[in-house]
Every structure is written in C-alpha cells, then in structure tokens.
Design an enzyme around this catalytic site. Structure first.
Site, mmCIF file in Angstrom:
data_model
loop_
_atom_site.group_PDB
_atom_site.id
_atom_site.type_symbol
_atom_site.label_atom_id
_atom_site.label_comp_id
_atom_site.label_asym_id
_atom_site.label_seq_id
_atom_site.Cartn_x
_atom_site.Cartn_y
_atom_site.Cartn_z
ATOM 1 C CG HIS A 261 -2.078 0.871 1.353
ATOM 2 N ND1 HIS A 261 -2.500 1.639 0.334
ATOM 3 C CD2 HIS A 261 -3.014 1.172 2.293
ATOM 4 C CE1 HIS A 261 -3.579 2.514 0.639
ATOM 5 N NE2 HIS A 261 -3.536 2.152 1.614
ATOM 6 C CG HIS A 301 -4.145 0.871 -8.114
ATOM 7 N ND1 HIS A 301 -5.401 0.886 -7.932
ATOM 8 C CD2 HIS A 301 -3.576 1.561 -7.448
ATOM 9 C CE1 HIS A 301 -5.705 1.562 -7.007
ATOM 10 N NE2 HIS A 301 -4.738 2.275 -6.426
ATOM 11 C CG ASP A 357 3.234 4.502 -3.688
ATOM 12 O OD1 ASP A 357 3.288 5.618 -3.226
ATOM 13 O OD2 ASP A 357 2.823 3.542 -3.266
HETATM 14 N N1 ACO Z 1 4.840 -6.587 -10.648
HETATM 15 C C1 ACO Z 1 4.847 -7.850 -11.157
HETATM 16 N N2 ACO Z 1 3.595 -8.383 -11.367
HETATM 17 C C2 ACO Z 1 2.569 -8.042 -10.786
HETATM 18 C C3 ACO Z 1 2.594 -6.781 -10.188
HETATM 19 C C4 ACO Z 1 3.780 -5.905 -10.064
HETATM 20 N N3 ACO Z 1 4.030 -4.863 -9.476
HETATM 21 N N4 ACO Z 1 1.546 -6.259 -9.718
HETATM 22 C C5 ACO Z 1 0.614 -7.280 -10.179
HETATM 23 N N5 ACO Z 1 1.245 -8.311 -10.877
HETATM 24 C C6 ACO Z 1 0.611 -9.436 -11.502
HETATM 25 C C7 ACO Z 1 0.574 -10.504 -10.477
HETATM 26 O O1 ACO Z 1 1.816 -11.403 -10.395
HETATM 27 C C8 ACO Z 1 -0.600 -11.187 -11.049
HETATM 28 O O2 ACO Z 1 -0.080 -12.105 -12.029
HETATM 29 P P1 ACO Z 1 -0.681 -13.602 -12.515
HETATM 30 O O3 ACO Z 1 -2.015 -13.233 -13.005
HETATM 31 O O4 ACO Z 1 0.078 -14.236 -13.480
HETATM 32 O O5 ACO Z 1 -0.676 -14.509 -11.320
HETATM 33 C C9 ACO Z 1 -1.329 -10.045 -11.687
HETATM 34 O O6 ACO Z 1 -0.674 -9.126 -12.242
HETATM 35 C C10 ACO Z 1 -2.604 -9.646 -10.855
HETATM 36 O O7 ACO Z 1 -2.119 -9.093 -9.770
HETATM 37 P P2 ACO Z 1 -2.899 -9.374 -8.368
HETATM 38 O O8 ACO Z 1 -1.809 -9.762 -7.172
HETATM 39 O O9 ACO Z 1 -4.008 -9.946 -8.384
HETATM 40 O O10 ACO Z 1 -3.379 -7.615 -8.223
HETATM 41 P P3 ACO Z 1 -3.706 -7.036 -7.043
HETATM 42 O O11 ACO Z 1 -4.762 -5.918 -7.776
HETATM 43 O O12 ACO Z 1 -4.009 -7.983 -6.033
HETATM 44 O O13 ACO Z 1 -2.416 -6.342 -6.479
HETATM 45 C C11 ACO Z 1 -1.258 -4.346 -6.040
HETATM 46 C C12 ACO Z 1 -2.592 -4.763 -6.567
HETATM 47 C C13 ACO Z 1 -1.128 -4.980 -4.504
HETATM 48 C C14 ACO Z 1 -1.197 -3.137 -6.021
HETATM 49 C C15 ACO Z 1 -0.082 -5.048 -6.840
HETATM 50 O O14 ACO Z 1 -0.107 -4.721 -8.177
HETATM 51 C C16 ACO Z 1 1.453 -4.917 -6.311
HETATM 52 O O15 ACO Z 1 1.883 -5.616 -5.503
HETATM 53 N N6 ACO Z 1 1.992 -3.873 -6.759
HETATM 54 C C17 ACO Z 1 3.421 -3.269 -6.248
HETATM 55 C C18 ACO Z 1 3.296 -2.752 -4.957
HETATM 56 C C19 ACO Z 1 2.707 -1.095 -5.301
HETATM 57 O O16 ACO Z 1 3.241 -0.584 -6.081
HETATM 58 N N7 ACO Z 1 1.717 -0.898 -4.518
HETATM 59 C C20 ACO Z 1 1.200 0.343 -4.271
HETATM 60 C C21 ACO Z 1 -0.212 0.133 -4.902
HETATM 61 S S1 ACO Z 1 -0.835 2.099 -4.903
HETATM 62 C C22 ACO Z 1 -1.184 2.514 -3.293
HETATM 63 O O17 ACO Z 1 -1.425 1.605 -2.552
HETATM 64 C C23 ACO Z 1 -1.026 3.930 -2.953
#
Ligand code: ACO
Length: 422
Positions: A261, A301, A357
């Site tokens: 987050h 996201h 971010d």
């Molecule tokens: N890098 C690589 N792969 C990713 C990323 C990433 N940053 N984010 C998602 N994916 C992939 C997952 O591995 C998944 O792949 P799969 O379908 O082959 O298994 C697919 O994309 C979907 O991912 P989910 O985890 O289902 O997406 P979710 O909506 O649950 O996660 C989140 C959202 C937590 C923001 C995620 O994208 C992440 O961890 N990002 C990196 C951390 C980040 O930047 N967080 C800040 C968010 S903005 C905020 O809170 C202010």
C-alpha cells in the site's frame, strides 16, 4: 433490458429478483434466499461495503474525481487545505469559509509538550518514523477526552481539525527525533506545506523555495483521498465500532504502512537503487517476470487498469522539483524501467501501469526526505480522506459495526484429549 438481477437457489428452487443500481445490487438478495448463505469474496474484490459520495474512480479510464472535481484540475488550481475542505464538506469553500478554515487549521498545529518530551523520547534512537507516527496518532487521542463524543458534531469537527492540523507536526517531530535534532515549533505565519517543510528542515536560517512549497502542496493534494483503499477501509472498519477518530486514524495509518500500500514508494527507491544503472533494467524486468525479483514496485493497482492519473501529475511535478534540487539520478532508471515494462507483454496483458508511488519517492528523495519518511508523507494528507470517510460512515443509516462472515474450513467437533493420549 431490465435493471434487475434474478438469483435462483438451485437447492430449493427459490428465486429473488432485486434491482441493479449503478452496477450494484444489494447482498440482502442472498439473505432473502437463505440467511445462512454467504458470498466468498476475499479482499472484497467484488464487494461494495458502503455508499460514498466523496471520490469517484474509474480504473479502466484512469479517472479520479473528488466531489466531482477532476484531480488534474485540483492539482493545478487548488491547494491541499482547499481540497481538504472540499472532501470534508462536499463543496469548495467560499472566500470567508476558506479564510476561517485556514485560520483554524493554522491555530491547531501545536501539540502538547508531553507528546514530544515524554512520549517520543521513549522510542529507541533508530525507531522507524512510521512506527512512531502510528503510535503518536493513537497517543494524541489520550490528550482529548472529548474525542469519544463521536455523536456530537461539534466534538467531531474539533477532532477533525486537530488531526488535520497536527499531522505535519507529529510527522516532523518523528523525523527530528530519528535524526537527533531539536524539535521546531509550528510557525503560524507559514502556509500548511511551508510550515511542514520548516518543521522538517529548519536549522538556523532556512528559506523555503516557493517551487518546493508548491510541489509539497501538490503531493498532498494527490494523496488526500482514494476511496475504499486498504487504509480507508481500516478507518471505516475500526470507526464502525464507535472508536474515537485518533484510534481509527492510527489503524488506517498502520494499514498504509504496508509495502503493498503506502509503503510502496519506499520500495520503489530501494528497487531503483538496487538496479543501479539503465543497462541492468532489461535483466531486472526479466527477473520480475520469472518471479526471481518479486514485484515491480510502483506498478499495478487493484482498481487502475490504466495509467494512474496521479502518476502522470507526479511525473510532471518531478521535473519542477528537479529544477530546484537537481535531477535525482534514479530518474533515468525509472524512465527506462517504465519504458521497458510498458512495452512488455507480461505487463501489458496484466494491465500493470505505474501507480502514484512510482515517481513520488524520487521527488521526496530529491527534496531531502529519507526513505523511511515516505509513508509518513503519504499519511499526512491521507488523514483528511480517512476523516471524510469516517464522517460519512457515522452519518450513514445503512451502516453497522463491520463484521464479515467467514467460510469455516477447520475440523468438526472432537473431544479434548490429555497429554498422555496425544
Ligand atoms: N509486478 C509484477 N507483477 C505484478 C505486479 C507487479 N507490481 N502487480 C501485479 N502483478 C501480477 C501478479 O503477479 C498477477 O499475475 P498472475 O495473474 O500471472 O498471477 C497479476 O499481475 C494480478 O496481480 P494481483 O496480485 O491479482 O493484483 P492485485 O490487484 O491484488 O494487486 C497491487 C494490486 C497490490 C497494487 C499489486 O499490483 C502490487 O503488489 N504492486 C506493487 C506494489 C505497489 O506498487 N503498491 C502500491 C499500490 S498504490 C497504493 O497503494 C498507494
């Protein structure tokens, strides 16, 4: 096509039809079918837990509006304090209201001396500022016994004012302690962002560059609210038990602290530093794709499946800041990383774009903030978002204490056995 949905329980043949309004239908339909039938929805992926009139977000189109106003216009023309008023009250203030609000916030920035002398002094010298901040927000509530009067509007307004006004003071206090510097008292002659910068950096003569003051304000605007994110949900869940707003804000701040987050901007700078140079970007992206290097921080996201509009504004603001501070050397790595990722099938097919971010950490770092302060910088303005949702929650007659159901998958009943028989 009727705006209704009909659900049939095939076990009993019972059917209910309920309206779909704005793409939402009431879960009471399921209760009507069978009061013991539950929807399994981990992480609330498909659940609207409340009605809200504060922030509109369309993740596919990359739209973000507060009380109807596009974030792009607010970031260009407004100030954080004006946006804070808008979020809390639903309308932009007129001149008189704005002057009063500014005056009130400015005159509530001081904190009790015991907060600084007794409370903060108890922390270990290398305590993380965000851990200190979370605890300080909860501790602040102990100075205001009227905070528990959440049914009294005058009391609620007072706590909201205190929290909005004192967050920068708490944040700067945590930072100054962590670097062993004396605390700088709030200066009522300064604007909200300038006062914060002054409390952070003042040693002897310190002049605030107006471009950095504006950049700080824009960053505050961009982080003020983002509807039902993890932190705001924590605020609503804790607030639903009639907790005081300080305790609820501390819970929301704790949720924000997580690297998935608000802690992600910290992760972005660490990741870019680790990549080290542009040449290493393609190999790093491959490592992400193969799962070796974890996730690409600052990408992806839950709601945005397009460019996060805040990321676009922040990217532009970064150049204004670098004019004053000099370019952050990590910028070139970030730009290359964005370019490589956005042309890679892995990220394109999963609709992973830079989020708020991805670039904010670069600005913060260029402005001199240590990485450990990044999430604290997020929490300062997000406080008004949390409080706007808290107010809305308390006024919402549909709401009750948050208490989801579970899908029990443990063992059935069994008899206790003593040590001898195990
Ligand atoms: N890098 C690589 N792969 C990713 C990323 C990433 N940053 N984010 C998602 N994916 C992939 C997952 O591995 C998944 O792949 P799969 O379908 O082959 O298994 C697919 O994309 C979907 O991912 P989910 O985890 O289902 O997406 P979710 O909506 O649950 O996660 C989140 C959202 C937590 C923001 C995620 O994208 C992440 O961890 N990002 C990196 C951390 C980040 O930047 N967080 C800040 C968010 S903005 C905020 O809170 C202010």
């Amino acid at each position: 096509m009727p705006d209704t949905i009909t659900i049939t329980d095939d076990r009993t043949g019972k059917t209910v039809t309920v309206p779909i309004t704005d793409g939402v239908f009431p879960a009471t339909a399921v209760r009507e079918l069978d009061p013991n039938l539950y929807i399994y929805d981990p992480a609330f992926m498909q659940t609207a837990a409340c009605k809200s009139a504060i922030t509109y977000l369309d993740g596919d189109k990359g739209i973000l509006r507060h009380r109807g106003y596009p974030i792009e216009q607010l970031a260009e023309k407004s100030t954080y304090l004006e946006v804070a008023y808008l979020l809390l009250n639903g309308e932009l203030p007129d001149k008189v209201q704005m002057d009063q609000w500014k005056h009130d916030v400015t005159h509530h920035t001081f904190i009790h001396e015991n907060m600084r002398k007794r409370f903060v002094d108890g922390f270990h010298y290398d305590a993380h500022p965000m851990g200190m901040f979370i605890s300080a927000v909860a501790a602040l509530g102990t100075f205001y016994n009227d905070a528990k009067q959440i049914d009294d509007k005058a009391s609620r307004d007072k706590q909201i004012l205190r929290l909005v006004a004192k967050m920068p003071t708490l944040a700067a206090m945590c930072y100054r302690f962590s670097v062993g510097q004396p605390f700088v008292y709030p200066d009522n002659s300064l604007s909200f962002p300038a006062n914060f910068l002054n409390m952070m950096w003042k040693i002897g003569d310190y002049e605030i560059d107006p471009r950095l003051e504006r950049a700080m304000d824009v960053l505050f605007i961009l982080h003020a609210d983002h509807e039902q994110n993890c932190g705001t949900t924590a605020m609503r869940v804790v607030g639903s038990s009639d907790s005081d707003p300080y305790s609820s804000c501390a819970a929301a701040a704790a949720a924000l602290y997580g690297p998935a987050h608000g802690g992600a901007n910290e992760g972005v700078v660490r990741m870019l530093t680790e990549i080290g140079s542009i040449e290493n970007v393609p190999a790093f992206v491959e490592d992400i794709k193969s799962g070796k290097a974890g996730r690409l921080m600052g990408f992806g996201h839950r709601v945005y499946k397009n460019y996060d509009p805040r990321a676009t504004i922040i990217k532009n603001a970064a150049y204004d800041v670098f004019e004053v501070t000099g370019k952050n050397p990590l910028l070139d790595i970030a730009l290359k990383l964005e370019e490589v990722a956005l042309s890679d099938e892995y990220f394109v097919s999963r609709k992973l774009y830079p989020n708020v971010d991805f670039y904010s950490g670069l600005i913060y770092q260029a402005m001199g903030f240590p990485i450990s302060m990044f999430t604290v910088l997020f929490a300062i303005p997000r406080t008004v978002g949390w409080l706007s949702h808290w107010q809305e929650l308390l006024a919402d007659k549909d709401q009750k204490i948050s208490r989801p159901r579970q899908w029990y998958v443990g063992t059935g009943e069994r008899d206790y056995v003593g040590f001898d028989e195990r």
